[in-house]
Write an enzyme that holds these catalytic residues in place. Structure first.
Site, PDB file in Angstrom:
ATOM      1  N   ASN A  94       0.699  -1.066   0.121  1.00 54.85           N
ATOM      2  CA  ASN A  94      -0.162   0.077   0.147  1.00 54.85           C
ATOM      3  C   ASN A  94       0.437   1.528   0.175  1.00 54.85           C
ATOM      4  O   ASN A  94       0.436   2.210  -0.337  1.00 54.85           O
ATOM      5  CB  ASN A  94      -0.634   0.027   1.384  1.00 54.85           C
ATOM      6  CG  ASN A  94      -1.772   1.458   1.430  1.00 54.85           C
ATOM      7  OD1 ASN A  94      -2.509   1.461   0.436  1.00 54.85           O
ATOM      8  ND2 ASN A  94      -1.199   2.203   2.742  1.00 54.85           N
ATOM      9  N   TYR A 159       3.261   9.354 -11.562  1.00 54.55           N
ATOM     10  CA  TYR A 159       2.353   8.685 -10.268  1.00 54.55           C
ATOM     11  C   TYR A 159       1.096   7.658 -11.647  1.00 54.55           C
ATOM     12  O   TYR A 159       1.277   6.539 -11.434  1.00 54.55           O
ATOM     13  CB  TYR A 159       1.536   9.786  -9.849  1.00 54.55           C
ATOM     14  CG  TYR A 159       0.594   9.656  -8.510  1.00 54.55           C
ATOM     15  CD1 TYR A 159       1.138   8.502  -7.853  1.00 54.55           C
ATOM     16  CD2 TYR A 159      -1.086   8.983  -8.560  1.00 54.55           C
ATOM     17  CE1 TYR A 159       0.194   7.774  -6.730  1.00 54.55           C
ATOM     18  CE2 TYR A 159      -1.647   8.579  -7.972  1.00 54.55           C
ATOM     19  CZ  TYR A 159      -1.166   8.295  -6.695  1.00 54.55           C
ATOM     20  OH  TYR A 159      -1.613   7.472  -6.154  1.00 54.55           O
ATOM     21  N   LYS A 163       1.190   3.308 -11.231  1.00 55.90           N
ATOM     22  CA  LYS A 163      -0.107   2.706 -11.164  1.00 55.90           C
ATOM     23  C   LYS A 163      -0.270   1.709 -12.098  1.00 55.90           C
ATOM     24  O   LYS A 163      -0.795   0.630 -12.092  1.00 55.90           O
ATOM     25  CB  LYS A 163      -1.246   3.413 -10.529  1.00 55.90           C
ATOM     26  CG  LYS A 163      -1.129   4.947  -9.385  1.00 55.90           C
ATOM     27  CD  LYS A 163      -0.442   3.587  -7.680  1.00 55.90           C
ATOM     28  CE  LYS A 163      -0.453   4.252  -6.637  1.00 55.90           C
ATOM     29  NZ  LYS A 163      -0.351   3.518  -5.413  1.00 55.90           N
TER      30      LYS A 163
END
Ligand code: NAD
Length: 251
Positions: A94, A159, A163
């Site tokens: 996470n 970013y 992901k």
């Protein structure tokens, strides 16, 4: 909701000191899991542990702070968790950092930082977890993706790119590890009320909120609930899934 969905399970949750990770640690403990939370510093790890122990002194929770791009430190931390709790059933990758830096202002240093924490740590923690899960004949690996992994974002390209890589690892490892009875899934949160979001500039956040059909940003518990489902035996036949929890912001 507390219905002991994770009784006797042992979970490692990276980035467990605050935000989505902390809420997930708390929900897993409430549901009977034993949890090792990983954070970046001893101070923040202790702060999170104290908060949880104040809430319920019976929680079985420990905290560690390995450097998440260092395989040796990660292996030592997993060994400590195994020695303490006797098995490792669930890993939640996470920990993550965001960025809104425009392309031409990106430094190589920032690029490496995002790659290290958002991608390399997912790879390394998964690599270290698998032998434990293989030995016990089952396991669950969950990753925190993001809604921007579906369609990108207007600034801070690394970013969303990181992901997209998390989704790629999720889908590929789900296939690679299925024969070991290890399920691999991701949760892709929409905008969620944490420090990460308050650090982003208004001009990035406000247009995003306007795209949310449910008309509000998510809360960490909304994301933790999705992790709880995917970690539990209720999701026994679900692997390789990227579960979007974003108020339909994607559409
Ligand atoms: P946060 O900033 O509140 O928490 C981030 C966590 O990651 C912290 O526990 C921190 O200690 C840890 N971390 C950061 N850098 C680290 C490092 N170098 N080493 C070890 N740990 C480190 O953020 P959050 O919103 O709770 O984010 C958690 C995850 O959710 C991230 O992967 C993020 O990309 C993802 N996410 C968040 C949102 C959102 O809107 N908040 C949306 C989509 C995805």
């Amino acid at each position: 909701m507390v219905i002991n969905m994770l009784e006797n399970k042992v979970a490692i949750i990276t980035g467990g000191t605050r935000g989505i990770g902390f809420e997930t640690v708390r929900l897993f403990l409430q549901n009977g899991a034993k949890v090792a939370l990983f954070g970046s510093r001893e101070e923040t790890v202790n702060h999170a542990l104290n908060k949880l122990k104040e809430e319920n002194s019976n929680y079985e929770v420990i905290g560690l702070h390995p450097t998440l791009n260092n395989e040796k430190e990660i292996a030592e931390a997993f060994k400590k968790v195994y020695e303490k709790f006797g098995h490792i059933d669930i890993l939640i990758n996470n920990a993550g950092i965001s960025s809104a830096t425009p392309l031409t202002s990106y430094t190589e240093e920032e690029l490496d930082k995002i790659i290290n924490i958002n991608i390399k740590s997912v790879f390394l923690c998964s690599k270290v977890a698998v032998p434990y899960m293989k030995e016990q004949g089952n396991g669950v690996i969950l990753n925190t993706s993001s809604m921007v992994s579906i369609y990108g974002q207007p600034s801070g390209c690394m970013y969303p790119a990181s992901k997209f890589a998390v989704n790629g690892l999720t889908k590929s490892l789900a296939r690679e590890l299925a024969s070991l009875n290890i399920r691999v899934n991701a949760v892709a949160p929409g905008i969620t009320e944490t420090d990460m979001v308050s650090a982003l500039p208004k001009e990035v956040i406000e247009p995003l909120i306007k795209t949310i059909p449910l008309g509000k940003i998510g809360k960490p518990i909304d994301i933790a609930n999705a992790f709880l489902y995917l970690a539990s035996d209720m999701a026994n036949y679900t692997t390789g899934e990227i579960l979007q929890v974003d108020g339909a912001a994607r559409s």
